[in-house]
Design an enzyme around this catalytic site. Structure first.
Site, PDB file in Angstrom:
ATOM      1  N   LYS A 213       0.816  -1.218   0.000  1.00 44.95           N
ATOM      2  CA  LYS A 213       0.000   0.000   0.000  1.00 44.95           C
ATOM      3  C   LYS A 213       0.850   1.269   0.000  1.00 44.95           C
ATOM      4  O   LYS A 213       0.599   2.173  -0.773  1.00 44.95           O
ATOM      5  CB  LYS A 213      -0.878   0.067   1.261  1.00 44.95           C
ATOM      6  CG  LYS A 213      -2.057  -0.841   1.285  1.00 44.95           C
ATOM      7  CD  LYS A 213      -2.976  -0.509   2.464  1.00 44.95           C
ATOM      8  CE  LYS A 213      -2.295  -0.517   3.819  1.00 44.95           C
ATOM      9  NZ  LYS A 213      -1.879  -1.837   4.301  1.00 44.95           N
TER      10      LYS A 213
ATOM     11  N   ARG B 277      11.473  -6.439   4.547  1.00 43.51           N
ATOM     12  CA  ARG B 277      11.420  -5.028   4.919  1.00 43.51           C
ATOM     13  C   ARG B 277      12.062  -4.799   6.289  1.00 43.51           C
ATOM     14  O   ARG B 277      12.679  -3.767   6.532  1.00 43.51           O
ATOM     15  CB  ARG B 277       9.958  -4.555   4.948  1.00 43.51           C
ATOM     16  CG  ARG B 277       9.816  -3.073   5.228  1.00 43.51           C
ATOM     17  CD  ARG B 277       8.416  -2.581   4.984  1.00 43.51           C
ATOM     18  NE  ARG B 277       7.501  -2.971   6.035  1.00 43.51           N
ATOM     19  CZ  ARG B 277       6.193  -2.732   6.024  1.00 43.51           C
ATOM     20  NH1 ARG B 277       5.631  -2.147   4.981  1.00 43.51           N
ATOM     21  NH2 ARG B 277       5.430  -3.107   7.018  1.00 43.51           N
TER      22      ARG B 277
ATOM     23  N   ARG C  77      -0.506  -8.628  13.331  1.00 41.19           N
ATOM     24  CA  ARG C  77      -1.060  -7.576  12.474  1.00 41.19           C
ATOM     25  C   ARG C  77      -1.981  -8.167  11.421  1.00 41.19           C
ATOM     26  O   ARG C  77      -2.999  -7.569  11.061  1.00 41.19           O
ATOM     27  CB  ARG C  77       0.070  -6.775  11.822  1.00 41.19           C
ATOM     28  CG  ARG C  77       0.558  -5.654  12.726  1.00 41.19           C
ATOM     29  CD  ARG C  77       1.961  -5.209  12.426  1.00 41.19           C
ATOM     30  NE  ARG C  77       2.139  -4.776  11.059  1.00 41.19           N
ATOM     31  CZ  ARG C  77       3.287  -4.901  10.381  1.00 41.19           C
ATOM     32  NH1 ARG C  77       4.323  -5.473  10.934  1.00 41.19           N
ATOM     33  NH2 ARG C  77       3.368  -4.484   9.155  1.00 41.19           N
TER      34      ARG C  77
ATOM     35  N   ARG D  28      12.016  -1.748  10.646  1.00 46.16           N
ATOM     36  CA  ARG D  28      10.826  -1.366  11.402  1.00 46.16           C
ATOM     37  C   ARG D  28      10.641  -2.281  12.602  1.00 46.16           C
ATOM     38  O   ARG D  28      10.737  -3.501  12.482  1.00 46.16           O
ATOM     39  CB  ARG D  28       9.596  -1.444  10.496  1.00 46.16           C
ATOM     40  CG  ARG D  28       9.169  -0.085   9.988  1.00 46.16           C
ATOM     41  CD  ARG D  28       7.996  -0.175   9.056  1.00 46.16           C
ATOM     42  NE  ARG D  28       6.820  -0.774   9.675  1.00 46.16           N
ATOM     43  CZ  ARG D  28       5.615  -0.690   9.150  1.00 46.16           C
ATOM     44  NH1 ARG D  28       5.428  -0.030   8.018  1.00 46.16           N
ATOM     45  NH2 ARG D  28       4.599  -1.266   9.727  1.00 46.16           N
TER      46      ARG D  28
HETATM   47  P1  ADP Z   1       1.045  -1.990   7.819  1.00 49.64           P
HETATM   48  O1  ADP Z   1      -0.079  -1.676   6.876  1.00 49.64           O
HETATM   49  O2  ADP Z   1       2.258  -2.483   7.110  1.00 49.64           O
HETATM   50  O3  ADP Z   1       0.634  -2.845   8.966  1.00 49.64           O
HETATM   51  P2  ADP Z   1       1.140   0.819   8.727  1.00 49.64           P
HETATM   52  O4  ADP Z   1       2.385   1.573   8.525  1.00 49.64           O
HETATM   53  O5  ADP Z   1      -0.028   1.199   7.926  1.00 49.64           O
HETATM   54  O6  ADP Z   1       1.575  -0.689   8.514  1.00 49.64           O
HETATM   55  O7  ADP Z   1       0.721   0.866  10.268  1.00 49.64           O
HETATM   56  C1  ADP Z   1       1.624   0.499  11.301  1.00 49.64           C
HETATM   57  C2  ADP Z   1       0.914   0.513  12.646  1.00 49.64           C
HETATM   58  O8  ADP Z   1       0.420   1.833  12.927  1.00 49.64           O
HETATM   59  C3  ADP Z   1      -0.310  -0.396  12.772  1.00 49.64           C
HETATM   60  O9  ADP Z   1       0.028  -1.737  13.061  1.00 49.64           O
HETATM   61  C4  ADP Z   1      -1.066   0.311  13.913  1.00 49.64           C
HETATM   62  O10 ADP Z   1      -0.508   0.023  15.172  1.00 49.64           O
HETATM   63  C5  ADP Z   1      -0.831   1.768  13.631  1.00 49.64           C
HETATM   64  N1  ADP Z   1      -1.899   2.328  12.749  1.00 49.64           N
HETATM   65  C6  ADP Z   1      -1.751   2.792  11.486  1.00 49.64           C
HETATM   66  N2  ADP Z   1      -2.925   3.222  10.985  1.00 49.64           N
HETATM   67  C7  ADP Z   1      -3.857   2.999  11.955  1.00 49.64           C
HETATM   68  C8  ADP Z   1      -5.253   3.201  12.069  1.00 49.64           C
HETATM   69  N3  ADP Z   1      -5.981   3.707  11.049  1.00 49.64           N
HETATM   70  N4  ADP Z   1      -5.874   2.862  13.232  1.00 49.64           N
HETATM   71  C9  ADP Z   1      -5.193   2.359  14.250  1.00 49.64           C
HETATM   72  N5  ADP Z   1      -3.870   2.123  14.219  1.00 49.64           N
HETATM   73  C10 ADP Z   1      -3.200   2.441  13.090  1.00 49.64           C
END
Ligand code: ADP
Length: 190
Positions: free
Chosen positions: A13, A127, A144, A133
């Site tokens: 994404k 990654r 996740r 990360r």
């Molecule tokens: P990925 O899609 O690879 O899991 P992101 O970078 O989108 O990673 O998100 C990393 C973390 O940030 C999530 O696991 C969560 O803890 C937090 N996070 C991101 N966006 C949201 C959201 N919309 N609501 C709640 N937590 C979020």
């Protein structure tokens, strides 16, 4: 355009969001990136978010919703935006609906990137090596994925009922996937 990108962790994404947003001249707004920036700077928001992120859990809705509302108030988001990683829960969908209504705006499309689970774990472990990360360990990746299936996958049906869903195959070269997304969005713009 006002777009949402959805898909399981590791679907690509973030990579695609940046390219597609640039092509459409709109900001890519990634809640994950905003949280990580806050963690990096040690802000109160970052300190709060870190506990959840490190465990693979979602940050509480009220924290995330407030952060997105503030971001949408910035001038660059006035004409359009691409939301990457938001909304992720039923409550966030309702909150976003309210934010859009208050701004007299509506969504144009929700792009869902589809990918195979095994491929995803490989990508995320890779990654972890390249980006370092903290939430890219195998246990946290699994958590996740579970959280995504429980809390976020059901949103696809919500947006499908509104006729907004465009599913795009996320497997293949980055440029190939970008081309598929842009083609799907071309059909929307017409
Ligand atoms: P990925 O899609 O690879 O899991 P992101 O970078 O989108 O990673 O998100 C990393 C973390 O940030 C999530 O696991 C969560 O803890 C937090 N996070 C991101 N966006 C949201 C959201 N919309 N609501 C709640 N937590 C979020």
């Amino acid at each position: 355009m006002r777009l949402i990108f959805m898909g399981p962790p590791g679907a690509g994404k973030g990579t695609q969001a940046a390219v597609v947003a640039e092509r459409h001249g709109i900001p890519a707004i990634s809640t994950g990136d905003i949280f990580r920036a806050n963690v990096g700077q040690g802000t109160p928001l970052g300190l709060e978010a870190k506990r959840y992120m490190d465990a693979g859990e979602y940050v509480p809705d009220e924290v995330t919703n407030r952060m997105v509302a503030d971001r949408l108030d910035e001038p660059d988001a006035e004409k359009g935006f691409l939301l990457d990683g938001y909304p992720r829960t039923v409550d966030q969908v309702a909150q976003l609906d309210g934010m859009l209504q208050a701004r007299d705006a509506s969504l144009d499309a929700v792009v869902v990137l589809t990918v195979d689970q095994d491929e995803i774990v490989q990508r995320l472990l890779q990654r972890a090596v390249t980006e370092g990360r903290a939430d890219d360990t195998e246990d946290v990746i699994r958590r996740r994925q579970e959280v995504y299936l429980e809390q976020t996958a059901p949103l696809i049906d919500v947006y499908r009922e509104r006729g907004l869903i465009h599913e795009v195959d996320g497997l293949g070269e980055v440029a190939e996937v970008t081309a598929r997304i842009l083609a799907a969005l071309d059909a929307v713009a017409r």
